[in-house]
Structure formats: structure tokens, C-alpha cells
Write an enzyme that holds these catalytic residues in place. Structure first.
Site, PDB file in Angstrom:
ATOM      1  N   GLY A 220       0.816  -1.216   0.000  1.00  0.00           N
ATOM      2  CA  GLY A 220       0.000   0.000   0.000  1.00  0.00           C
ATOM      3  C   GLY A 220       0.850   1.268   0.000  1.00  0.00           C
ATOM      4  N   ILE A 222       1.073   3.781   2.179  1.00  0.00           N
ATOM      5  CA  ILE A 222       1.720   4.246   3.409  1.00  0.00           C
ATOM      6  C   ILE A 222       3.074   3.552   3.633  1.00  0.00           C
ATOM      7  CG2 ILE A 222       1.478   4.482   5.920  1.00  0.00           C
ATOM      8  CD1 ILE A 222      -0.553   6.230   4.537  1.00  0.00           C
ATOM      9  N   GLU A 241       8.311  -9.667   4.150  1.00  0.00           N
ATOM     10  CA  GLU A 241       7.558 -10.630   3.337  1.00  0.00           C
ATOM     11  C   GLU A 241       7.687 -10.280   1.855  1.00  0.00           C
ATOM     12  OE1 GLU A 241       3.552 -11.014   4.660  1.00  0.00           O
ATOM     13  OE2 GLU A 241       2.798 -10.566   2.667  1.00  0.00           O
ATOM     14  N   GLY A 339       0.759 -11.330   5.551  1.00  0.00           N
ATOM     15  CA  GLY A 339       1.653 -11.556   6.687  1.00  0.00           C
ATOM     16  C   GLY A 339       1.538 -10.487   7.751  1.00  0.00           C
ATOM     17  N   LYS A 364     -12.729   7.754   1.232  1.00  0.00           N
ATOM     18  CA  LYS A 364     -13.792   8.266   0.346  1.00  0.00           C
ATOM     19  C   LYS A 364     -13.913   9.786   0.431  1.00  0.00           C
ATOM     20  CE  LYS A 364     -14.870   4.205  -1.190  1.00  0.00           C
ATOM     21  NZ  LYS A 364     -14.267   3.861  -2.460  1.00  0.00           N
TER      22      LYS A 364
HETATM   23  N1  COA Z   1     -14.401   2.419   4.322  1.00  0.00           N
HETATM   24  C1  COA Z   1     -14.721   2.384   3.022  1.00  0.00           C
HETATM   25  N2  COA Z   1     -13.786   2.328   2.026  1.00  0.00           N
HETATM   26  C2  COA Z   1     -12.494   2.315   2.395  1.00  0.00           C
HETATM   27  C3  COA Z   1     -12.090   2.358   3.733  1.00  0.00           C
HETATM   28  C4  COA Z   1     -13.104   2.407   4.723  1.00  0.00           C
HETATM   29  N3  COA Z   1     -12.815   2.441   6.012  1.00  0.00           N
HETATM   30  N4  COA Z   1     -10.741   2.333   3.779  1.00  0.00           N
HETATM   31  C5  COA Z   1     -10.304   2.276   2.529  1.00  0.00           C
HETATM   32  N5  COA Z   1     -11.359   2.264   1.681  1.00  0.00           N
HETATM   33  C6  COA Z   1     -11.326   2.147   0.228  1.00  0.00           C
HETATM   34  C7  COA Z   1     -10.398   3.171  -0.392  1.00  0.00           C
HETATM   35  O1  COA Z   1     -11.064   4.384  -0.675  1.00  0.00           O
HETATM   36  C8  COA Z   1      -9.972   2.448  -1.659  1.00  0.00           C
HETATM   37  O2  COA Z   1     -11.037   2.500  -2.579  1.00  0.00           O
HETATM   38  P1  COA Z   1     -10.757   2.684  -4.152  1.00  0.00           P
HETATM   39  O3  COA Z   1     -10.012   1.417  -4.542  1.00  0.00           O
HETATM   40  O4  COA Z   1     -12.122   2.766  -4.710  1.00  0.00           O
HETATM   41  O5  COA Z   1      -9.922   3.917  -4.248  1.00  0.00           O
HETATM   42  C9  COA Z   1      -9.872   0.987  -1.210  1.00  0.00           C
HETATM   43  O6  COA Z   1     -10.748   0.875  -0.086  1.00  0.00           O
HETATM   44  C10 COA Z   1      -8.450   0.541  -0.814  1.00  0.00           C
HETATM   45  O7  COA Z   1      -8.015   1.373   0.247  1.00  0.00           O
HETATM   46  P2  COA Z   1      -6.520   1.988   0.316  1.00  0.00           P
HETATM   47  O8  COA Z   1      -6.404   2.625   1.651  1.00  0.00           O
HETATM   48  O9  COA Z   1      -6.210   2.819  -0.877  1.00  0.00           O
HETATM   49  O10 COA Z   1      -5.679   0.664   0.209  1.00  0.00           O
HETATM   50  P3  COA Z   1      -4.117   0.425   0.142  1.00  0.00           P
HETATM   51  O11 COA Z   1      -3.735   0.210  -1.265  1.00  0.00           O
HETATM   52  O12 COA Z   1      -3.355   1.424   0.916  1.00  0.00           O
HETATM   53  O13 COA Z   1      -4.052  -0.999   0.880  1.00  0.00           O
HETATM   54  C11 COA Z   1      -4.814  -2.599   2.501  1.00  0.00           C
HETATM   55  C12 COA Z   1      -4.517  -1.114   2.191  1.00  0.00           C
HETATM   56  C13 COA Z   1      -5.178  -2.675   3.964  1.00  0.00           C
HETATM   57  C14 COA Z   1      -5.952  -3.101   1.627  1.00  0.00           C
HETATM   58  C15 COA Z   1      -3.495  -3.400   2.215  1.00  0.00           C
HETATM   59  O14 COA Z   1      -2.466  -2.931   3.015  1.00  0.00           O
HETATM   60  C16 COA Z   1      -3.672  -4.881   2.472  1.00  0.00           C
HETATM   61  O15 COA Z   1      -4.042  -5.605   1.572  1.00  0.00           O
HETATM   62  N6  COA Z   1      -3.375  -5.341   3.716  1.00  0.00           N
HETATM   63  C17 COA Z   1      -3.602  -6.730   4.164  1.00  0.00           C
HETATM   64  C18 COA Z   1      -2.387  -7.590   4.120  1.00  0.00           C
HETATM   65  C19 COA Z   1      -1.190  -7.021   4.777  1.00  0.00           C
HETATM   66  O16 COA Z   1      -1.212  -6.069   5.539  1.00  0.00           O
HETATM   67  N7  COA Z   1      -0.076  -7.601   4.478  1.00  0.00           N
HETATM   68  C20 COA Z   1       1.171  -7.125   5.057  1.00  0.00           C
HETATM   69  C21 COA Z   1       2.350  -7.803   4.649  1.00  0.00           C
HETATM   70  S1  COA Z   1       2.754  -7.473   2.913  1.00  0.00           S
END
Ligand code: COA
Length: 435
Positions: A220, A222, A241, A339, A364
Site C-alpha cells: 500500500g 503508506i 515478506e 503476513g 472516500k
Molecule cells: N471504508 C470504506 N472504504 C475504504 C475504507 C473504509 N474504512 N478504507 C479504505 N477504503 C477504500 C479506499 O477508498 C480504496 O477504494 P478505491 O479502490 O475505490 O480507491 C480501497 O478501499 C483501498 O483502500 P486503500 O487505503 O487505498 O488501500 P491500500 O492500497 O493502501 O491498501 C490494505 C490497504 C489494507 C488493503 C493493504 O495494506 C492490504 O491488503 N493489507 C492486508 C495484508 C497485509 O497487511 N499484508 C502485510 C504484509 S505485505
């Protein structure tokens, strides 16, 4: 044993011919990202589209190519996907009811495979054979060895453009049933957009990372922003990972040299590398990176062997307890556990370690607070309240580990977006947790 080149030529065929060997009802296994044998999977899907196959299942994870069985619901029943991690490629199919998911911690996938799954074939994209008859599993080595242990057949796609990982798993030509050659450019991820919010969050976290720390960065924007904020650090190490583009940048600028690690000193450790041509060029023939099985790399007992282990991961929403949802919005699937918990636990068990869950305070366009009194009904808890450590937004840092519910709630409200703080405080008072 026969000459390796004679064996190679005997086994050499085409993707289409290999696909013609697949039968209805087969389970096909593959590992993630650039190890996925695109040409073979597409050729099998084409047969299903023509009505030549039914009941075929393809198990996938973090897909680097668009697959027909995830895009086209008319293939339901002919060929379906099962995902270990329902990322962008499989999300529509999982939510649409024509793909399945397997929950689990990433570190456990090899043991789940060994105990619960049997494959008709496992197909892997690998780099060209070396002079001893070995193919490098290249940039992905997460659960490939477990797949190879549990399959009736091994098919390889030999892509000339796959880098050779010298410190990773290899497979010998004698274990292979059939192979084909191809030559296509590897997929790259779009570079993360480093906006003001992610840059502020990256800055907060970077301040809390000492020189000499060992880092994991998740998926992501961040985690990428944190990577960008670490360039002025010294003697960092990598045990992660996913090996990302920002890590290559940290190595190139001298911030990472792996010199202070307690394990694998002077080497970065990962279970897969994915994202840019710069990563693939870095991996090629480079003994400074070890790409090892995920049951080792993601084991918290291994992760914590490095002092000052820092893990940085993202979330979709967090409730007052500090329960972290990173996988769904309500019942709608967004992602998988990956992970995250492996690294939260590993970092917290490390001497001087810290785990950060970081995200912008709203989603959003500022209409939704990602800090909530309770998770959206149906939300999947990825990291539990008992494991969570630091939570970070652009409004600051909350340290939840070991803290009471009231302290967690107050700290989380303080880093929520100001537009939502009154409403969150009202909800907390209503529930009697603003003691
Ligand atoms: N309510 C509604 N929608 C939300 C939301 C919430 N609380 N939080 C995020 N969203 C939406 C965003 O607007 C975005 O929508 P879009 O695709 O239409 O723009 C979508 O959900 C993805 O959110 P975003 O914050 O942009 O995701 P990201 O690319 O930064 O990824 C995770 C965040 C959590 C999905 C990602 O880190 C992940 O897959 N984590 C799980 C696995 C993990 O942490 N692995 C770690 C080791 S690699």
C-alpha cells in the site's frame, strides 16, 4: 542420470500443448506474483471458454496478471479461482460469488498445503536452466516447495526475462514433467502516489525508527511513504515478506546495508519480490538478497531474532479496542491477511521492536472515518486487539499495546480526523468507555 540437455529437450513443449493435457476436475496450484505461468493459465482458460473443460480450479495468490476465471463469470463451473489472498485481480470474482478464498496467516500456507491440498499439477514460471540442470524459482519462493511436495505433475514456464535468485529455492530438471519456453516482460506495479497525508505519516514513523533497525514494509501507499522517509537513516536491515521498490532505493542510497542484523547479516531476506523492473534487475544473480520459504521468513519466532524489528502495515478501519480490519469493508472482500499478523507479532517480540498500523484518518474523500467505535458489521479482524501495537494517522501516533480500553479510545480519538472527533467522543461516552 541422463544428460540434462537431453532431458530438457524431451520435456520441451508449448503452453497450448500443456494446456491440452489438463482434464476436467483438476486442481492447479501456483505461487504468487511473477512466478505465475501466465501463458499456461491463459491457454487452460481458453479451453474452458470453448467448453472443453469443467470443474477446473486454479489456486492463486496476489495475482500479477488478469485471469479470465476472475474476470468473466460465465466461466463459473468450467474454471474457477481459489485465492489465498483476494487482492485486486480476484476481488470482483470473490465478491461476485464465482471465486473462493482460503483464510490463513501467510506463514501457515505451506503447512495448510501439506496437510489439506493435493494438486493435479503445479505450474511455475522460472528462469532458464543453469549448467547443472537447476531452475531458480526467481522472485517468489513463498509456498512453492510445499506445492511441489503435494502435486502429481510439475509444469514449468521458462521465461527468459525472469531473474535468477542465487539464494533461493531451485528445482532440478529431473523433477519436471514438462516445460515450455516464453519471453515476455514482467509485470510492474504502478508507483505509489506519495501525497501529503502519506508523507506526514511516513515522517512520524521514520522518527520512531532508530538507525540499525530491521524493517518490514507491507502493501500500500503508506508503507511506501515510510520507505521514502527512511533515506537519511543508517545501517538499516531488511527482513520482510514482500521486497519492494522502495527497499531497492534504500539499498542504493546506502540507508540499508544489513550490517546490524542478528540473522542473515549483510543480506536482505524476503519471501517474494514484486513491483518494478528495478527490483527484478536487483535480484538477478545477487547474493545480497535471500528469497526463502514463507514458513521460515514469516515465522514470528524468526522475525524477532533481529533486534529493533519494525513492521509497517496498512488498514481499512480500526475500532476503539484497536481491532484492525485490513481485509474487508463490512462483508465486501478487499484483501487477505497476508503476513500482517506474522510481522506484528514478530516485531513486538523483538528486543526494541515496534509494529505500526498506519493509514489516512479518512476514506472516500474525507466522508468516512477509518477510526470507528465498532468495525463495520461483517468486517474481518486481521490483527487482534491483543496484538496491535502502534496506530498512526496524519494526526499522530497512538500506542495501544498494554493500554486499557479507555486509554486506547482516547488515544485513537486524538488521531482521528477532527471532523469526526465529536461524534467518536459521543459514541465512546454513550458506551461508558471515556473513564
Ligand atoms: N471504508 C470504506 N472504504 C475504504 C475504507 C473504509 N474504512 N478504507 C479504505 N477504503 C477504500 C479506499 O477508498 C480504496 O477504494 P478505491 O479502490 O475505490 O480507491 C480501497 O478501499 C483501498 O483502500 P486503500 O487505503 O487505498 O488501500 P491500500 O492500497 O493502501 O491498501 C490494505 C490497504 C489494507 C488493503 C493493504 O495494506 C492490504 O491488503 N493489507 C492486508 C495484508 C497485509 O497487511 N499484508 C502485510 C504484509 S505485505
Amino acid at each position: 542420470m541422463k544428460d540434462i540437455h537431453a532431458l530438457y529437450n524431451e520435456k520441451l513443449t508449448s503452453a497450448a500443448e500443456l494446456a491440452s493435457r489438463v482434464e476436467s476436475g483438476w486442481l492447479i496450484g501456483m505461487d504468487n506474483a511473477i512466478s505465475q505461468p501466465k501463458d499456461f493459465i491463459n491457454a487452460v482458460s481458453d479451453r474452458a471458454k470453448k467448453g472443453e473443460l469443467s470443474g477446473v480450479w486454479v489456486q492463486t495468490m496476489l495475482d500479477s496478471y488478469p485471469y479470465a476465471f476472475y474476470e468473466d463469470d460465465s466461466l463459473n463451473g468450467k474454471i474457477n479461482g481459489i485465492s489465498w489472498f483476494s487482492s485486486a485481480g480476484s476481488r470482483k470474482a470473490v465478491n461476485g460469488g464465482y471465486a473462493d478464498v482460503v483464510p490463513g496467516y501467510y506463514r501457515d500456507m505451506p503447512s495448510h498445503i501439506r496437510s489439506s491440498w493435493d494438486y493435479d499439477t503445479v505450474a511455475i514460471s522460472v528462469s532458464p536452466m543453469d549448467s547443472h540442470g537447476y531452475f531458480s524459482l526467481s522472485c517468489t519462493n513463498s509456498y512453492a516447495e510445499a506445492l511441489l511436495d503435494k502435486t502429481k505433475r510439475v509444469y514449468l514456464e521458462i521465461n527468459r526475462q525472469l531473474p535468477r535468485a542465487v539464494r533461493g529455492s531451485q528445482i532440478h530438471i529431473s523433477r519436471v514433467d514438462a516445460l515450455y519456453e516464453t519471453d515476455y516482460a514482467l509485470p510492474v506495479l504502478p508507483p505509489a502516489k506519495l501525497d501529503e497525508t502519506s508523507t506526514i505519516i511516513g515522517g512520524y514513523i521514520a522518527e520512531m525508527i532508530p538507525d540499525g533497525a530491521c524493517i518490514q514494509l507491507g502493501i500500500g501507499a503508506i508503507p511506501d511513504a515510510v520507505g521514502a522517509a527512511l533515506k537519511s537513516k543508517h545501517d538499516l536491515g531488511i527482513h520482510t515478506e514482500m521486497f519492494t521498490d522502495s527497499m531497492v532505493e534504500l539499498i542504493n542510497c546506502g540507508a540499508v546495508n544489513n550490517s546490524k542484523k542478528q540473522t542473515h547479516r549483510y543480506r536482505s531476506v524476503t519471501t517474494f519480490a514484486f513491483g518494478s523492473q528495478r527490483i527484478y534487475d536487483y535480484v538477478d544473480d545477487n547474493p545480497a538478497i535471500e528469497i526463502l520459504p514463507v514458513d521460515y521468513v514469516n515465522d514470528p519466532a524468526v522475525i524477532c531474532l533481529n533486534d529493533n524489528m519494525i513492521s509497517i502495515n496498512a488498514a481499512l478501519e480500526v475500532d476503539f479496542w484497536g481491532q484492525v480490519c485490513a481485509e474487508s469493508i463490512g462483508t465486501k472482500h478487499v484483501s487477505g491477511s497476508g503476513g500482517q499478523v506474522d510481522y506484528v507479532r514478530g516485531a513486538c517480540q523483538s528486543k526494541g521492536g515496534k509494529s505500526f498500523i498506519a493509514f489516512p484518518s479518512t476514506a472516500k474523500g474525507g466522508t468516512i472515518s477509518k477510526i470507528k467505535p465498532i468495525l463495520t458489521p461483517g468486517a474481518i479482524v486481521t490483527t487482534s486487539k491483543n496484538d496491535v501495537d502502534y496506530v498512526v494517522t496524519e494526526f499522530g501516533v497512538a500506542h495501544l499495546r498494554g493500554q486499557s480500553l479507555a486509554s486506547r479510545t482516547k488515544q485513537l480519538i486524538a488521531i482521528a480526523h477532527p471532523d469526526f472527533r465529536d461524534e467518536l467522543t459521543f459514541e465512546a461516552r454513550k458506551r461508558g468507555i471515556m473513564i
